[in-house]
Design an enzyme around this catalytic site. Structure first.
Site, mmCIF file in Angstrom:
data_model
loop_
_atom_site.group_PDB
_atom_site.id
_atom_site.type_symbol
_atom_site.label_atom_id
_atom_site.label_comp_id
_atom_site.label_asym_id
_atom_site.label_seq_id
_atom_site.Cartn_x
_atom_site.Cartn_y
_atom_site.Cartn_z
ATOM 1 N N ASN A 107 -7.079 6.243 -1.496
ATOM 2 C CA ASN A 107 -5.989 5.307 -1.243
ATOM 3 C C ASN A 107 -6.241 4.144 -2.210
ATOM 4 O OD1 ASN A 107 -4.111 3.518 -0.223
ATOM 5 N ND2 ASN A 107 -4.624 3.903 1.924
ATOM 6 N N LYS B 149 -9.568 2.044 -1.585
ATOM 7 C CA LYS B 149 -9.741 1.492 -0.233
ATOM 8 C C LYS B 149 -11.070 1.900 0.392
ATOM 9 C CE LYS B 149 -7.044 1.163 4.084
ATOM 10 N NZ LYS B 149 -5.739 1.545 4.653
ATOM 11 N N GLU C 131 -6.008 8.677 7.817
ATOM 12 C CA GLU C 131 -6.542 8.278 6.498
ATOM 13 C C GLU C 131 -7.887 8.939 6.208
ATOM 14 O OE1 GLU C 131 -5.928 4.417 4.742
ATOM 15 O OE2 GLU C 131 -4.792 3.820 6.505
ATOM 16 N N CYS D 113 -4.765 -3.023 3.112
ATOM 17 C CA CYS D 113 -4.448 -2.958 4.535
ATOM 18 C C CYS D 113 -5.626 -3.249 5.463
ATOM 19 C CB CYS D 113 -3.806 -1.621 4.876
ATOM 20 S SG CYS D 113 -2.918 -1.712 6.448
ATOM 21 N N ASN E 149 0.345 -1.199 5.279
ATOM 22 C CA ASN E 149 1.309 -0.506 6.150
ATOM 23 C C ASN E 149 0.741 -0.629 7.549
ATOM 24 O OD1 ASN E 149 3.416 1.467 4.656
ATOM 25 N ND2 ASN E 149 1.540 1.379 3.454
ATOM 26 N N GLU F 167 0.861 -1.198 0.000
ATOM 27 C CA GLU F 167 0.000 0.000 0.000
ATOM 28 C C GLU F 167 0.900 1.252 0.000
ATOM 29 O OE1 GLU F 167 -1.569 0.823 3.946
ATOM 30 O OE2 GLU F 167 -3.472 1.510 3.120
#
Ligand code: CDV
Length: 311
Positions: free
Chosen positions: A107, A124, A142, A168, A193, A47
């Site tokens: 993302n 994501k 995020e 993730c 991550n 990622e």
């Protein structure tokens, strides 16, 4: 093994702030070359694989935030990776921060085929962390930097495989894999991550790796999937990332895993008949699923209400 594809996972060591895109892309190219030399067909990178994991940092100025985003893909800096994929006839998954033409931020991961062409995109969905926690000892922003993905869990065909993607935190949610599997996926590619430390409580450090593997192994088995999981590892800008990249079979077993906290390749010759065996028997969805009892899964107001601002 007649129905096999050779899968590679390319773990990355830290990408500290200040490392140029060109330098990161040359690391990615070295890994891609190594994977091709070993006979791999599909490589999974982590990622946000072009920069430091910037959501750990509160950045005030928009232009400072923008430096982490790609407004085109391939970009001039990433073009060598696409060219090399075409030259080597190898496919890859890459995570990066996407800035769209109309100013939206996601993302994102892409699937690039052996002709160097983007054949799939995922944004994501399960964004962890918060949008503003200036009181916290460190951040996970995020929700500040990205919108929730708007593409669902689509399945793409490449090299004759039905491939889905996630990123993730998505791996902690069983719905990610179940929906992808219902959509026909037989292979899930995942970049991540994961910091060793939890922003919300003094979590014993070993639990981070345990939950990472627990989620992947259960998801692979319950959904008859091969899973390639590529993480960043080591100390990046003062934050330690767990690493532990691995390949999991549809039997739920880890068949390859990294042993370092640096750039490292692992491989598996994946037998896709194995997934087919589980899909036709114990997890034959048509025969054994009972969706008439699963309504709470998609009910936005189920009995248990959770706090939206948690990791
Ligand atoms: N990048 C991530 O999504 N990280 C989360 C952390 C914050 C828990 C993860 O699920 O690993």
């Amino acid at each position: 093994m007649t129905n096999s594809t050779t899968l590679a996972v390319a773990q990355l060591g830290p990408i500290n702030s200040g490392e140029s895109r060109e330098s990161v892309v040359s690391r990615l190219c070295a890994l891609l070359q190594g994977a091709a030399d070993a006979g791999a067909n599909i490589v999974t990178f982590p990622e946000l694989a072009l920069t430091t994991f910037f959501p750990r940092t509160w950045v005030e100025e928009q232009e400072d935030i923008d430096q982490f985003f790609e407004s085109s893909m391939p970009s001039p800096a990433t073009q060598p990776l696409f060219d090399l994929a075409q030259q080597l006839n190898i496919s890859f998954y890459l995570g990066y921060a996407e800035l769209t033409e109309d100013g939206r931020r996601f993302n994102t991961s892409i699937l690039v085929n052996g002709e160097g062409r983007i054949v799939g995109k995922y944004r994501k969905i399960h964004l962890p962390g918060h949008s503003d926690r200036k009181d916290a000892p460190f951040q996970h922003l995020e929700k500040r930097y990205f919108e929730i993905g708007d593409l669902g869990f689509p399945v793409f065909t490449d090299r004759g495989r039905r491939i889905s993607m996630c990123l993730c935190n998505d791996r902690r949610w069983p719905e990610t894999f179940r929906v992808a599997s219902l959509n026909g996926a037989e292979l899930m590619l995942l970049g991540y991550n994961t910091p060793v430390h939890n922003i919300h409580w003094q979590e014993p450090e070993h639990l981070r790796m345990f939950h990472h593997r627990l989620s992947l192994q259960a998801a692979a088995y319950q959904n008859s999937l091969w899973i390639c999981a590529a993480g960043k590892a080591g100390e990046e800008d003062g934050s330690v990332l767990i690493g532990g990249s691995c390949i999991v079979s549809p039997a739920g077993e880890i068949v390859a895993q990294t042993t370092s906290t640096g750039d490292e390749l692992i491989f598996a010759i994946a037998d896709f008949d194995l997934g087919e065996h589980f899909r036709r028997n114990i997890f034959n969805f048509a025969a054994h699923r009972r969706p008439e009892f699963y309504g709470a899964i998609t009910d936005p107001r189920p009995g248990r209400v959770t706090d939206a601002d948690v990791e």
